[in-house]
Design a protein around this motif. Sequence first.
Motif, mmCIF file in Angstrom:
data_model
loop_
_atom_site.group_PDB
_atom_site.id
_atom_site.type_symbol
_atom_site.label_atom_id
_atom_site.label_comp_id
_atom_site.label_asym_id
_atom_site.label_seq_id
_atom_site.Cartn_x
_atom_site.Cartn_y
_atom_site.Cartn_z
ATOM 1 N N PHE A 41 -3.729 -1.546 5.118
ATOM 2 C CA PHE A 41 -3.987 -1.601 3.784
ATOM 3 C C PHE A 41 -3.437 -0.350 3.314
ATOM 4 O O PHE A 41 -2.874 -0.188 2.271
ATOM 5 C CB PHE A 41 -5.389 -1.918 3.644
ATOM 6 C CG PHE A 41 -5.721 -3.384 3.179
ATOM 7 C CD1 PHE A 41 -5.116 -4.004 2.276
ATOM 8 C CD2 PHE A 41 -6.898 -4.017 4.005
ATOM 9 C CE1 PHE A 41 -5.495 -5.547 2.281
ATOM 10 C CE2 PHE A 41 -6.952 -5.431 3.918
ATOM 11 C CZ PHE A 41 -6.224 -6.011 2.989
ATOM 12 N N GLU A 42 -4.062 0.876 3.845
ATOM 13 C CA GLU A 42 -3.891 2.206 3.199
ATOM 14 C C GLU A 42 -2.442 2.526 3.062
ATOM 15 O O GLU A 42 -2.012 2.899 2.075
ATOM 16 C CB GLU A 42 -4.715 3.186 3.714
ATOM 17 C CG GLU A 42 -4.572 4.594 3.072
ATOM 18 C CD GLU A 42 -6.026 5.451 3.420
ATOM 19 O OE1 GLU A 42 -5.762 6.512 3.297
ATOM 20 O OE2 GLU A 42 -6.562 5.023 4.511
ATOM 21 N N VAL A 43 -1.899 2.424 4.512
ATOM 22 C CA VAL A 43 -0.298 2.946 4.403
ATOM 23 C C VAL A 43 0.427 1.856 3.454
ATOM 24 O O VAL A 43 1.476 2.294 2.965
ATOM 25 C CB VAL A 43 0.205 2.909 5.931
ATOM 26 C CG1 VAL A 43 1.604 3.140 6.057
ATOM 27 C CG2 VAL A 43 -0.789 3.839 6.761
ATOM 28 N N LEU A 44 0.248 0.701 3.699
ATOM 29 C CA LEU A 44 0.937 -0.338 2.702
ATOM 30 C C LEU A 44 0.910 -0.085 1.272
ATOM 31 O O LEU A 44 1.842 -0.220 0.561
ATOM 32 C CB LEU A 44 0.609 -1.697 3.100
ATOM 33 C CG LEU A 44 0.980 -2.501 4.360
ATOM 34 C CD1 LEU A 44 0.268 -3.706 4.767
ATOM 35 C CD2 LEU A 44 2.603 -2.521 4.107
ATOM 36 N N GLU A 45 -0.474 0.364 0.755
ATOM 37 C CA GLU A 45 -0.339 0.736 -0.550
ATOM 38 C C GLU A 45 0.384 1.887 -0.991
ATOM 39 O O GLU A 45 0.989 2.166 -2.191
ATOM 40 C CB GLU A 45 -1.985 1.186 -0.932
ATOM 41 C CG GLU A 45 -2.016 1.231 -2.393
ATOM 42 C CD GLU A 45 -3.408 1.436 -2.735
ATOM 43 O OE1 GLU A 45 -3.890 2.570 -2.415
ATOM 44 O OE2 GLU A 45 -4.110 0.860 -3.657
#
Length: 668
Positions: free
Chosen positions: A121-125
């Motif tokens: 989630f964090e890297v994709l954001e």
Amino acid sequence: MDGQILDARYRIIKVLSVEEVVQTYLVEDTSLPDQQFVVKQLHLAKNHPQDLTVLRRLFAEEATAIAKLGKEHDQIQKLIASFEENEEFYLVQEFIFGSPLTEEVLLGTPLEEDQVISLLFEVLEILLFVHSCGVIHLDIKPANIIRRESDNKLVLVDFGAVQEIVTTIVGNLEYIPVEQLHGNPQYNSDIYALGIVAIAALIGLPANEISKLQSQKNVLTGEIVWRNRSMKVNQNLAKIIDKMVRFDYRKRYQSVTEVLHDLQQLTNQEPEGKKYNSKKLWLITAGIASCITFSIASWFFQSPKFVDNTQQLFQEGITKYNQGNYKQAVDNLTQVIKLEPKNALAYNRRGDAFYRLGDYQKSQADSSQAILLNPQDANAYYDRGFSAYELGKYQEAIADCTQAIKLDSKNAYAYYGRGLANTQLEQHKKAIADFSKAIALKPKYTDAYLQRGILHRRLKQKQAAIKDFNAIIEMNPNDARAYYQKGLTESLNQQKSAAISDYTNAINLNSQYIEAYLHRGDIYSELGNKVEATVDYNTVLQINPKLTVAYIHRGTHLLSFGDYQGAIKDYTQAIKLEPNNAAVYNNRGNAYLDMGNKKAANQDYTKAIAINSDYGLAYYNRGITRAKLGNKKEAVADFKKAAQLFKKKGDKNSYKDAQRELNLLRNR
């Protein structure tokens, strides 16, 4: 090599790594003392196909594009500068204190599924923002994802595009999809690389075995075969990762938004009590009771499809937020919420923007709405808890952080937040237990060490406090706060030389550290070092000419050396800045009294009492003045009142002083 100057500005402190075509240095900027950066030296590849003139242009264009990303997003490494020397190219980058993801992912131990989902989630954001700016990272791998120490956020570093222009090296083959190897990179080439990271994390591959994934392919389809019968992994999560790493980029996820949507659907489909909770990240600035939060939302769109117009509005809101334009971010996200009333992420982000604007009521309301949309999201409770904390609702903050802990017992930040609220309620044992638990979960959590150390000092556990501050310094020798707090503790132990040394270290690391200058000045003054103390106070006033406390400190210093006029001048300036500061009137009264102006002193003490009717010291000082003026009856009344207030506050020594003055007057 150490000591060499690059670009007539950057002095090499140490060599961080040496590779075939790239060398990396830690440097300091000689024009900005105490500023450290990372410099990458890119050696021009032999037989490079581009001519040098074209190469310079391409290098400058890519560097400009990457620099813009870092300015507009907090979780992208900032590119400070780029230059060329002797036909070699250099990148000057932000130095990020933290640990690469290799210290979490490639250790031979599998991560929990919720940890992997949180990472995705964090890297994709971050990639959502990068791709929206028309940039492909091209070198996603654990070494290029840093967990920043100050707030535990993941930061994306070392974009491959600018490096490849010079070196023609395409990066680690383990993470590179076939289309990128053939010189035809796509946006979803980054998705492929991140999928490989997720696989390595779930399997628990050590670093030296990551290359085996590329040999474990289906002979007919070319797809990576990474699951076996003994491996327990959620089938829906496995399908998402499989689609991220499809051999043919046309069959892969086409955008980051699609991956985020499927991940959110996965979290929503989990049975009650077993929903995945991705990690909430907070930017917490140090201080006794100061905490500023900046959240990275951990779930994406609630609706099956996020229409283009809404997505554009959302991305504009995120961009405005990252640029520090919080008001405009609120406007954009409000429009998103009107179009998508159940968009939990929009509420979450708008709540963050309201928080940064200081509107904690609205921030709290948005967090409550996020909780309604997803009652199992630990992060939303923590978010609301910090809004309650800023509103002074410490019991509510504790309740929300406790609920966050119930939902995610491994969240160090929830314990930290609860510790801060317990500190405000003077529940010291509970606060220390919370900070200690946060440290146990996150051994390099310097903010938790700092707050625990401050609390130890308040409880007069000075050695325990110093131990905590030393632990911070050992982990991060550049943490000025730890030196400052250690200096305060040394000062309480009457270790004045050690305190001066600590304050000096803090100042060397942060030349604008006002509190360190003030306290060092106070110690210099106590030791009789008039010049050194004056220099420190003057420095503070150069930094902030309207800082009342600086005039008070300098005034007290001048008074101790008999410069009554100078002291009165400083106290008068402090009164102009803060007309309702009773302590300043009391101090100026002392200066008038010492120079023999009893009438002016009496007026200042009276003014201090008018501002604060419970100011025992002002009554005592006025009693002294009235006695010298021959007003015995009024002096007795002041000493009686002072004794009453001192007794009420438990100040035994001052109470005895007031009683002694009363007895002297009565015996006259």
